[in-house]
Design a protein around this motif. Structure first.
Motif: not given
Length: 258
Positions: A199-227
């Motif tokens: 995961i690129p360093k500039e991506l925060g905790l929301r992106h890590r949570a979205a990726l983790g959700m997609s790794q553990n299920s077939d769900a679609i995770a949409i993330v909007v960056s606060e930065e």
């Protein structure tokens, strides 16, 4: 002289493929050293019992291996679950399941549009205001364990409601929203965080949570960056970043009912 036939080549290829996938899963979950230790132990066991033919030490190692299998299942239950999910989520297997439920799709197009457009419009407004958001669209795998960590809402998908939930002063804005059966099912939910090193360093905790959700299920995770206000989608352990409204709508239209 050793004769190697087609069956032996296929056998070697399948074992190599299995080891590669296990290695990749262990690397992603930061259990690579444990995996290497297990491989070293198995090689020692085979060398002692098959090459040196030490009966006493070999029998002790045999007992350890038989008990160790149960221990490995307990220790790596999350990785085993992820491997079985990735196997079932493979495109060829998914196409078979799609054939079994091919009927009844034509009448859902307008309902899909009524669900997708409020999500897209809300994400665009949140992006312009640089308001962070995390929306998970449930598909085949039920996310009861995730929705139980938040507050149940069970409301129609509505642009204003999505924006109000993720408003900075809202008590639910830090968690994830779960959309189930074309309804906002829960909000303020806690997602598993990915430990991937890619995961690129500039991506925060929301992106890590979205990726983790997609790794553990077939769900679609949409993330909007606060930065940055950038919109991204995580599916099957991969990211699509810097999406426009048209691209986000296209992804949701294509993937939501798969």
């Amino acid at each position: 002289m050793i004769e190697i036939g087609l069956k032996d080549i296929i056998d070697i290829f399948l074992v190599a493929l299995l080891l590669y996938n296990v290695y990749r899963l262990m690397k992603e979950s930061r259990s690579l050293n444990v995996f290497i230790g297990i491989i070293v132990f198995v090689l020692i066991w085979l060398f002692v019992s098959q090459v040196l033919e030490m009966k006493l030490l070999g029998s002790i190692l045999d007992k350890l291996v038989s008990v160790g299998v149960i221990g490995l299942i307990v220790l790596f239950q999350e990785e085993i679950r992820r491997f079985l999910y990735s196997l079932g989520a493979h495109q060829r297997f998914k196409s078979v399941s799609r054939l079994l439920r091919i009927g009844g799709k034509a009448g859902d197009k307008s309902a899909d549009k009524a669900t997708i457009m409020p999500i897209v419009m809300a994400c665009m407004d949140l992006s312009r205001g640089k308001v962070g958001a995390l929306i998970v669209v449930e598909r085949g795998m039920t996310l009861d364990d995730i929705s139980d960590t938040g507050d149940i809402i069970d409301a129609r998908v509505n642009q204003r409601l999505i924006e109000n939930i993720f408003f900075k002063n809202s008590p639910l804005h830090d968690g994830a929203m779960i959309i189930r059966h074309k309804r906002i099912w829960a909000a303020g939910c806690i997602l598993p965080v990915s430990h991937s090193q890619n995961i690129p360093k500039e991506l925060g905790l929301r992106h890590r949570a979205a990726l983790g959700m997609s790794q553990n299920s077939d769900a679609i995770a949409i993330v909007v960056s606060e930065e940055t206000g950038g919109i991204g989608v995580a599916m099957q352990g991969t990211f699509q970043l810097r999406l426009s409204a048209e691209k986000l709508e296209h992804i949701l239209s294509r993937e939501m009912d798969r």
